[in-house]
Design an enzyme around this catalytic site. Sequence first.
Site, PDB file in Angstrom:
ATOM      1  N   ASP A 104      32.137  38.563  35.527  1.00 17.10           N
ATOM      2  CA  ASP A 104      33.219  37.727  35.986  1.00 17.10           C
ATOM      3  C   ASP A 104      33.567  37.002  34.385  1.00 17.10           C
ATOM      4  O   ASP A 104      33.061  36.168  33.789  1.00 17.10           O
ATOM      5  CB  ASP A 104      33.069  36.221  36.672  1.00 17.10           C
ATOM      6  CG  ASP A 104      34.068  35.566  37.155  1.00 17.10           C
ATOM      7  OD1 ASP A 104      35.053  35.423  36.338  1.00 17.10           O
ATOM      8  OD2 ASP A 104      34.185  35.273  38.207  1.00 17.10           O
ATOM      9  N   CYS A 108      42.966  34.024  36.722  1.00 13.02           N
ATOM     10  CA  CYS A 108      41.661  34.851  36.933  1.00 13.02           C
ATOM     11  C   CYS A 108      42.381  36.187  37.041  1.00 13.02           C
ATOM     12  O   CYS A 108      41.735  37.235  36.654  1.00 13.02           O
ATOM     13  CB  CYS A 108      41.143  34.437  38.232  1.00 13.02           C
ATOM     14  SG  CYS A 108      41.768  34.460  39.817  1.00 13.02           S
ATOM     15  N   HIS A 154      40.045  35.442  44.458  1.00  9.00           N
ATOM     16  CA  HIS A 154      39.456  35.840  43.217  1.00  9.00           C
ATOM     17  C   HIS A 154      39.429  37.179  42.911  1.00  9.00           C
ATOM     18  O   HIS A 154      39.315  37.988  43.748  1.00  9.00           O
ATOM     19  CB  HIS A 154      38.149  34.703  43.123  1.00  9.00           C
ATOM     20  CG  HIS A 154      37.596  34.912  41.753  1.00  9.00           C
ATOM     21  ND1 HIS A 154      38.457  34.242  40.732  1.00  9.00           N
ATOM     22  CD2 HIS A 154      36.428  35.127  41.128  1.00  9.00           C
ATOM     23  CE1 HIS A 154      37.564  34.276  39.578  1.00  9.00           C
ATOM     24  NE2 HIS A 154      36.750  34.703  39.772  1.00  9.00           N
TER      25      HIS A 154
END
Length: 700
Positions: free
Chosen positions: A230, A186, A213
């Site tokens: 995202d 990520c 995250h």
Amino acid sequence: MDDEALARMLQEEELRAAQALQQQMQLQGDAGLRGDGTGAFQARLRGMMETALGCEDPGLQERARAMMPLARLRAAAAEAANLASRLGGDVSAAPAAEDLLAQQLLGWFKSDFFTWVDTLPCPRCGGGGTRADGSLVQPLPEDLAHGAQRVELHRCGRPGCGGSVRFPRYNNPGKLLEPGCRRGRCGEWANAFLLCCRAAGLTARYVSDWSDHVWTEYYSHRQRRWIHLDSCEAAYDKPLLYEAGWGKAQSYVVAAGMWGAVDVTARYTAKWREVRARRTRVPERWLSRQLGDMTAGRRARWPGPKRLVWLGRDVEERVELLRQRLGLPASQPQPSQQQALPGRQTGSLEWRQQRGETGVSASTAAAHEPSPYSLAADTPGSQLPAVFGRAGRLAGGACRAAGNNGALEAVEKLFDGRVTTKWLDFGGGGERGSSWVEYRIPLDQPAVVLTGYELVSANDCPERDPAAWRLEGVSQADFEAGRPEQWQLLDSRAGVRFPGRHIPMAFHLAAQRPAPPCRRLRLHIDATADPRVANSVQLACLNLYGQEPAAAGAAAAAGAAAGTDGASGQGQGPLERLRAAGAGGSGVDAAAAALAVRLLENVCREPQEIKFRKVRCAKIGAILSCTPVADVLMLHCRFRPLLLPAAAEPASAAAAQPQQQQGPQLPAGEDVFLVLAGDLSGQNLARAAEALAVLRPLAR
């Protein structure tokens, strides 16, 4: 309650929080509280800002634009923005081109540009089974130069190999643009995607969740709000994904960009009181002051008009966040608080389970939001090879669904001709789950008479296959009469079972009750193969076949005159045209007829053998070049084009194959096949036998 009153409430809440923390500091001692991590917190804030500002480099943005298909993405966004005017007055206006570009960019980055890293290939044995066991190695000077202070060591698990590979965790977005470096987890995804957003002209910023995250937000000028993006999950405007889907217990979520830094935690939770109780790392007043100082520092040299514009945006955002903390409806349209949100999709199952991010079954969600209309991207010769236009497949329409799983498994994937992509909706799983997919014909195209359709099973989880459904339509007559929601039943099925993965199944509408010309078509899925286990419903392809009303009427009239069913291939159908061409003596290529005979004989001899029911288009160039034979194969026998994984073969052999397909360049590993779908009625085999009787004399 107006926005001014809400702003006053925000100030009062901040004052109360400051007073409470001041009392806490008096009880615990100032030194004890500050020792709890303000220094580390401040360092993380500075690191976030450095990451965001690194994406403002004009040279890096130019490099990113050179690698991005921006012209194509912008053209697709502009076309989608104009879609609403082509669909009818009952369709609300499409999002702005800027919002559609953000969605296009999200899908491209996920599917075509960046790669998730679970394991890396072993450089010694060539296998892909290396494993990260937590070992780290010393960064090299080159690693440090690109922000990789952490370098993982992945070891090969094959017996006797002993190979290993280094995995530098680059933070420099420019390094992540290089071939071979467009990969990671990520952190790398968020860094590279932010650079691409800024290069595309989006007002975007970096977002970090203290529960481990990172993602992106961009400011929508049409909607006057910041929107969640995202790239790892291809998730657009799903701020509750992490709390409601992944099951994360959040505490701090902060956004940073060249315009300043903001605490946006309230946007990402529907349980503010629970989250507020977990925010104990630093005093709230300290955090507010730090973010305010960072923002003021970024704007110190701005001209007055620019500062005023951003001050207005700041006020709107503060009101929005306050509403969410108080549980009030948003002042601007927001995604439903009860969306069916999945657990984390990226990363290996073992890794996601270790992190506790697999979530719970999404079938328990109260509701899920239908997607807006989007172009199906199914036009032959443009998005698909030209052969797709020869089989009567509907094209050029708009589509939407009851729900999607991000851009990578969105409804558009049902119409891209590929068996390796899919649409997935978590709202369709469970005992009471249901879902639907709609295909709508724009007003600048004629209505269609549906004759049949095919469903192709997706890649995994057979329990998610549709098992019962209704196919419905809104007739042109009802649509013109102002009844765009007057759905008529065209077909229904129950107890269907797909024999395997990536398998097409054909369903034909009864000729005794032809469908009316329709403007809208909808597949309403009522049950999956195993609702007790399935957490979603999925399909690889939905292929719709039909005719324009004039053509359908002519075929029916010809069939009636001949005393037969006009759709069966008699009258003026493909078989009759083949007979007429053959009678002329020179209208049918004998080699094409012979090739078609061998193909159909194999199918009739072993109807259950899948390998005889699909053939590469490159291997039947003679058939495709002979229109009468090609029409019999595709329109009468119902061999349909699909994009399937290409079989491995030497490069020289692949280069030697004739290029029969016109249209877009296919990605590596794909090829165009003609496939005869299985059908429960047995009509396709009967038609193959009819075609053989006509083709054999022409093949001599």
